[in-house]
Design a protein around this motif. Structure first.
Motif, PDB file in Angstrom:
ATOM      1  N   ALA A 157       0.608  -1.035   0.144  1.00 23.99           N
ATOM      2  CA  ALA A 157      -0.036  -0.379  -0.247  1.00 23.99           C
ATOM      3  C   ALA A 157       0.748   1.081  -0.380  1.00 23.99           C
ATOM      4  N   ALA A 158       0.252   2.606  -1.011  1.00 19.11           N
ATOM      5  CA  ALA A 158       1.213   3.765  -0.938  1.00 19.11           C
ATOM      6  C   ALA A 158       1.220   4.559   1.306  1.00 19.11           C
ATOM      7  N   VAL A 159       2.481   4.603   1.399  1.00 19.35           N
ATOM      8  CA  VAL A 159       2.112   4.424   3.132  1.00 19.35           C
ATOM      9  C   VAL A 159       4.115   5.538   3.161  1.00 19.35           C
ATOM     10  N   ASP A 160       3.551   6.421   4.193  1.00 24.43           N
ATOM     11  CA  ASP A 160       4.737   7.350   4.031  1.00 24.43           C
ATOM     12  C   ASP A 160       6.294   7.363   4.541  1.00 24.43           C
ATOM     13  N   PHE A 161       6.217   5.583   4.920  1.00 24.84           N
ATOM     14  CA  PHE A 161       7.001   4.882   5.058  1.00 24.84           C
ATOM     15  C   PHE A 161       7.252   3.520   5.307  1.00 24.84           C
ATOM     16  N   GLU A 162       8.708   2.696   5.180  1.00 27.66           N
ATOM     17  CA  GLU A 162       8.599   2.054   5.932  1.00 27.66           C
ATOM     18  C   GLU A 162       9.255   1.212   6.574  1.00 27.66           C
ATOM     19  N   VAL A 163       9.253   0.525   7.368  1.00 24.08           N
ATOM     20  CA  VAL A 163       9.915  -0.398   8.413  1.00 24.08           C
ATOM     21  C   VAL A 163      10.648  -1.485   8.361  1.00 24.08           C
ATOM     22  N   LEU A 164      11.955  -1.572   8.612  1.00 22.31           N
ATOM     23  CA  LEU A 164      13.215  -2.751   8.244  1.00 22.31           C
ATOM     24  C   LEU A 164      13.580  -2.704   9.881  1.00 22.31           C
ATOM     25  N   TYR A 165      12.811  -3.941  10.499  1.00 26.78           N
ATOM     26  CA  TYR A 165      13.289  -4.488  11.474  1.00 26.78           C
ATOM     27  C   TYR A 165      13.857  -5.861  12.012  1.00 26.78           C
ATOM     28  N   PHE A 166      14.998  -5.503  12.868  1.00 22.35           N
ATOM     29  CA  PHE A 166      16.293  -6.343  12.424  1.00 22.35           C
ATOM     30  C   PHE A 166      16.341  -7.152  13.941  1.00 22.35           C
ATOM     31  N   THR A 167      16.529  -7.824  14.343  1.00 24.67           N
ATOM     32  CA  THR A 167      16.504  -8.909  15.845  1.00 24.67           C
ATOM     33  C   THR A 167      17.935  -9.958  15.854  1.00 24.67           C
ATOM     34  N   VAL A 177      19.785  -7.941   2.940  1.00 30.92           N
ATOM     35  CA  VAL A 177      18.234  -7.616   3.701  1.00 30.92           C
ATOM     36  C   VAL A 177      18.003  -5.718   3.224  1.00 30.92           C
ATOM     37  N   ILE A 178      18.890  -5.414   3.448  1.00 23.96           N
ATOM     38  CA  ILE A 178      18.112  -3.781   3.031  1.00 23.96           C
ATOM     39  C   ILE A 178      18.723  -3.654   0.704  1.00 23.96           C
ATOM     40  N   ASP A 179      19.304  -4.509   0.942  1.00 25.52           N
ATOM     41  CA  ASP A 179      19.848  -4.229  -1.069  1.00 25.52           C
ATOM     42  C   ASP A 179      18.390  -5.181  -1.349  1.00 25.52           C
ATOM     43  N   ALA A 180      18.047  -5.401  -1.002  1.00 27.12           N
ATOM     44  CA  ALA A 180      17.003  -6.654  -1.780  1.00 27.12           C
ATOM     45  C   ALA A 180      16.009  -5.481  -1.937  1.00 27.12           C
ATOM     46  N   HIS A 181      15.392  -5.208  -0.593  1.00 25.52           N
ATOM     47  CA  HIS A 181      14.310  -4.341  -0.488  1.00 25.52           C
ATOM     48  C   HIS A 181      14.067  -3.134  -0.899  1.00 25.52           C
ATOM     49  N   LEU A 182      15.676  -2.048  -1.129  1.00 22.54           N
ATOM     50  CA  LEU A 182      16.153  -1.195  -2.249  1.00 22.54           C
ATOM     51  C   LEU A 182      15.553  -1.811  -3.783  1.00 22.54           C
ATOM     52  N   ALA A 183      15.556  -2.870  -4.173  1.00 23.89           N
ATOM     53  CA  ALA A 183      15.527  -3.472  -5.269  1.00 23.89           C
ATOM     54  C   ALA A 183      14.083  -3.728  -5.746  1.00 23.89           C
ATOM     55  N   CYS A 184      13.849  -3.965  -4.655  1.00 26.76           N
ATOM     56  CA  CYS A 184      11.799  -4.686  -4.749  1.00 26.76           C
ATOM     57  C   CYS A 184      12.498  -6.212  -5.322  1.00 26.76           C
ATOM     58  N   ALA A 185      13.447  -6.712  -4.615  1.00 28.39           N
ATOM     59  CA  ALA A 185      14.085  -8.379  -5.299  1.00 28.39           C
ATOM     60  C   ALA A 185      13.440  -9.137  -4.235  1.00 28.39           C
ATOM     61  N   PRO A 186      13.177 -10.804  -5.140  1.00 25.48           N
ATOM     62  CA  PRO A 186      12.463 -11.161  -3.797  1.00 25.48           C
ATOM     63  C   PRO A 186      13.222 -11.682  -3.306  1.00 25.48           C
ATOM     64  N   ALA A 187      12.511 -11.938  -1.651  1.00 23.84           N
ATOM     65  CA  ALA A 187      13.242 -13.103  -0.708  1.00 23.84           C
ATOM     66  C   ALA A 187      15.108 -13.011  -0.703  1.00 23.84           C
ATOM     67  N   PRO A 188      15.424 -12.956  -0.220  1.00 22.69           N
ATOM     68  CA  PRO A 188      16.772 -13.738   0.214  1.00 22.69           C
ATOM     69  C   PRO A 188      17.033 -15.290   1.140  1.00 22.69           C
ATOM     70  N   MET A 189      15.777 -15.218   1.503  1.00 23.00           N
ATOM     71  CA  MET A 189      15.653 -16.478   2.570  1.00 23.00           C
ATOM     72  C   MET A 189      14.655 -16.904   2.700  1.00 23.00           C
TER      73      MET A 189
END
Length: 201
Positions: A157-167, A177-189
Motif C-alpha cells: 500500500a502507498a504509505v509514507d515510510f517503511e520499517v525494516l526491523y532487525f533482531t 536484506v536492505i539491498d534486496a528491499h531497495l531493489a524490490c527483489a525476491p526474498a533472499p531467504m
C-alpha cells in the motif's frame, strides 16, 4: 520497551531522561505508557507497530495524543492499509521477525535461573522449525517467528515510510536484506507475507 511493568516505571523514566540530557530527541512508542512518558519529557513522539493501529479512528486518536507518525498494525491486509484515512504520516513494517508473543517467564530459563545465558535462545517445534527467543533485560522474553516478514517484491500500500526491523540477523544479512528491499527483489531467504496478503476469518 514494548512492555513496562509498574514496578519498572520509575527506572525507565530515569533512563529516558538521561537519554534526553545526552541529546536524544525522538522516541518510538510501542505502548501507550511510553507516549505519556515521552510527552511529559517533551520528546518528539513516533508510534511503533506495537500500538496495533488497525483503523482510521486509531490513527486519529494517536495523532491527537501527539504522535508525529505511526506504523500501522502488521495484522491489517494491504487493502485495509490503503483505505486508512487521516492526515498523520503512516508506515508499514516491511521486514522483520514478527513477535508471536511476549512472556514474563522465559521458557529457556533453567532451574538455576538465567545463569550464563546470553539472552539469545531458540525454541524448536515438533516439525524442527526454530523460533528465536529474545531476552529483554530479564524482564520479559519475546518469541519471534521462525521466518521473517518480507514484502519488497509484493504489492505494498502507498504509505509514507517503511520499517525494516532487525533482531537476530548478522551484519552481512542486514546489508543483504536492505539491498534486496531497495531493489524490490525476491526474498533472499525463506519468508512470510504475514497477514498483509490474507485476511483473518
Amino acid at each position: 520497551p514494548s512492555l513496562c511493568f509498574p514496578s519498572d516505571e520509575d527506572a525507565l523514566e530515569k533512563r529516558v531522561a538521561a537519554l534526553l540530557a545526552r541529546g536524544v530527541r525522538a522516541v518510538m512508542a510501542n505502548n501507550i505508557y511510553v507516549i505519556e512518558l515521552g510527552r511529559r519529557l517533551e520528546f518528539d513522539m513516533y508510534g511503533g507497530w506495537g500500538l496495533n493501529i488497525a483503523n482510521s479512528d486509531a490513527l486519529a486518536f494517536y495523532e491527537e495524543a501527539g504522535l508525529q507518525s505511526a506504523v500501522v498494525s502488521f495484522e491489517l491486509p494491504m487493502k485495509a492499509v490503503e483505505q486508512l484515512r487521516g492526515r498523520m504520516p503512516r508506515g508499514l513494517l516491511a521486514y522483520g521477525r514478527l513477535p508471536l508473543m511476549r512472556m514474563r517467564n522465559c521458557p529457556a530459563r533453567g532451574g538455576k535461573g538465567c545463569g550464563g545465558c546470553d539472552g539469545h535462545n531458540v525454541m524448536t517445534d515438533r516439525t524442527g522449525r526454530t523460533f528465536p527467543l529474545l531476552c529483554r533485560e530479564k524482564r520479559y522474553t519475546a518469541l519471534l517467528n521462525d521466518v521473517p516478514l518480507y514484502t519488497a517484491d509484493k504489492f505494498r500500500a502507498a504509505v509514507d515510510f517503511e520499517v525494516l526491523y532487525f533482531t537476530t540477523e548478522p551484519r552481512d544479512e542486514v546489508r543483504r536484506v536492505i539491498d534486496a528491499h531497495l531493489a524490490c527483489a525476491p526474498a533472499p531467504m525463506p519468508r512470510t507475507g504475514g497477514l498483509y496478503y490474507r485476511a483473518l476469518k
